[in-house]
Design a protein around this motif. Structure first.
Motif, short mmCIF file in Angstrom:
data_model
loop_
_atom_site.label_atom_id
_atom_site.label_comp_id
_atom_site.label_asym_id
_atom_site.label_seq_id
_atom_site.Cartn_x
_atom_site.Cartn_y
_atom_site.Cartn_z
N MET A 1 -17.82 5.24 15.03
CA MET A 1 -16.89 6.29 14.98
C MET A 1 -15.34 5.80 15.12
O MET A 1 -14.66 6.35 14.15
N VAL A 2 -15.23 5.07 15.75
CA VAL A 2 -13.86 4.33 15.91
C VAL A 2 -13.49 3.52 14.92
O VAL A 2 -12.41 3.79 14.20
N LYS A 3 -14.30 2.94 14.17
CA LYS A 3 -14.23 1.91 12.98
C LYS A 3 -13.96 2.90 11.84
O LYS A 3 -13.17 2.51 11.04
N ALA A 4 -14.67 4.19 11.81
CA ALA A 4 -14.45 5.09 10.48
C ALA A 4 -12.89 5.64 10.59
O ALA A 4 -12.26 5.71 9.65
N ARG A 5 -12.42 5.84 11.84
CA ARG A 5 -11.13 6.51 12.01
C ARG A 5 -10.05 5.22 11.43
O ARG A 5 -8.98 5.57 10.85
N ILE A 6 -10.39 4.13 12.04
CA ILE A 6 -9.64 2.96 11.62
C ILE A 6 -9.14 2.79 10.17
O ILE A 6 -8.14 2.75 9.51
N PHE A 7 -10.69 2.81 9.56
CA PHE A 7 -10.30 2.85 8.04
C PHE A 7 -9.58 3.95 7.17
O PHE A 7 -9.06 3.78 6.47
N LEU A 8 -9.83 5.18 7.73
CA LEU A 8 -9.00 6.35 7.31
C LEU A 8 -7.53 6.21 7.65
O LEU A 8 -6.75 6.46 6.56
N VAL A 9 -7.17 5.61 8.72
CA VAL A 9 -5.89 5.70 9.17
C VAL A 9 -5.37 4.44 8.15
O VAL A 9 -4.18 4.64 7.48
N LEU A 10 -5.89 3.28 8.06
CA LEU A 10 -5.43 2.12 7.26
C LEU A 10 -5.39 2.66 5.69
O LEU A 10 -4.47 2.29 4.84
N GLY A 11 -6.52 3.34 5.31
CA GLY A 11 -6.40 3.84 3.95
C GLY A 11 -5.42 4.79 3.68
O GLY A 11 -4.75 4.48 2.47
N VAL A 12 -5.08 5.68 4.51
CA VAL A 12 -4.08 6.69 4.42
C VAL A 12 -2.55 5.89 3.95
O VAL A 12 -1.92 6.27 3.27
N LEU A 13 -2.26 5.03 5.09
CA LEU A 13 -1.12 4.15 5.10
C LEU A 13 -0.97 3.40 3.98
O LEU A 13 -0.06 3.27 3.16
N LEU A 14 -2.04 2.82 3.51
CA LEU A 14 -1.90 2.03 2.21
C LEU A 14 -1.85 2.76 1.14
O LEU A 14 -1.22 2.16 0.07
N ALA A 15 -2.52 3.90 1.01
CA ALA A 15 -2.25 4.82 -0.14
C ALA A 15 -0.76 5.01 -0.30
O ALA A 15 -0.17 5.41 -1.32
N LEU A 16 -0.19 5.57 0.77
CA LEU A 16 1.27 5.90 0.83
C LEU A 16 2.02 4.65 0.14
O LEU A 16 3.07 4.95 -0.39
N THR A 17 1.85 3.37 1.11
CA THR A 17 2.44 2.39 0.42
C THR A 17 2.33 2.06 -1.00
O THR A 17 3.33 1.85 -1.83
N GLY A 18 1.18 2.20 -1.54
CA GLY A 18 0.94 2.00 -2.98
C GLY A 18 1.71 3.05 -3.92
O GLY A 18 2.13 2.44 -4.94
N LEU A 19 1.86 4.26 -3.19
CA LEU A 19 2.35 5.26 -4.08
C LEU A 19 3.96 4.88 -4.09
O LEU A 19 4.54 4.95 -5.11
N VAL A 20 4.46 4.56 -3.11
CA VAL A 20 5.87 4.13 -3.06
C VAL A 20 6.10 3.00 -3.97
O VAL A 20 7.15 2.93 -4.76
N TRP A 21 5.41 1.87 -3.64
CA TRP A 21 5.27 0.81 -4.66
C TRP A 21 5.22 0.91 -6.04
O TRP A 21 6.12 0.27 -6.82
N THR A 22 4.49 1.97 -6.57
CA THR A 22 4.25 2.42 -7.98
C THR A 22 5.37 2.96 -8.36
O THR A 22 6.03 2.91 -9.55
N LEU A 23 5.86 3.95 -7.56
CA LEU A 23 6.97 4.77 -7.98
C LEU A 23 8.55 3.96 -8.27
O LEU A 23 9.28 4.11 -8.94
N GLN A 24 8.42 2.91 -7.14
CA GLN A 24 9.59 2.14 -7.27
C GLN A 24 9.51 1.10 -8.43
O GLN A 24 10.35 0.93 -9.04
N GLY A 25 8.38 0.57 -8.73
CA GLY A 25 7.94 -0.26 -9.81
C GLY A 25 8.32 0.67 -11.04
O GLY A 25 8.69 -0.33 -12.19
N LEU A 26 8.16 1.66 -11.42
CA LEU A 26 8.30 2.49 -12.57
C LEU A 26 9.83 2.96 -12.53
O LEU A 26 10.02 3.60 -13.71
#
Length: 67
Positions: A1-26
């Protein structure tokens, strides 16, 4: 259960980072050295895909379908 939450938190943070990088690159988000640089318009979506995989794995483990 803890590992699943870590995956979720990391996934959301990475998604936000990827979105910002994409918007900056464009060039949509300005005020950075990364703004308007094509490299970040390519790296951003790749990071978003990795983030979505992490979120998918986290949700799958939380719902118990991985058993």
């Amino acid at each position: 259960m803890v590992k699943a939450r870590i995956f979720l938190v990391l996934g959301v943070l990475l998604a936000l980072t990827g979105l910002v990088w994409t918007l900056q690159g464009l060039g949509i988000v300005g005020g950075s050295v990364m703004s308007g640089v094509t490299t970040w318009a390519i790296i951003g979506p790749i990071v978003l895909v990795v983030a979505l995989v992490l979120v998918f794995l986290g949700l799958r483990r939380l719902t118990g379908r991985d058993r």
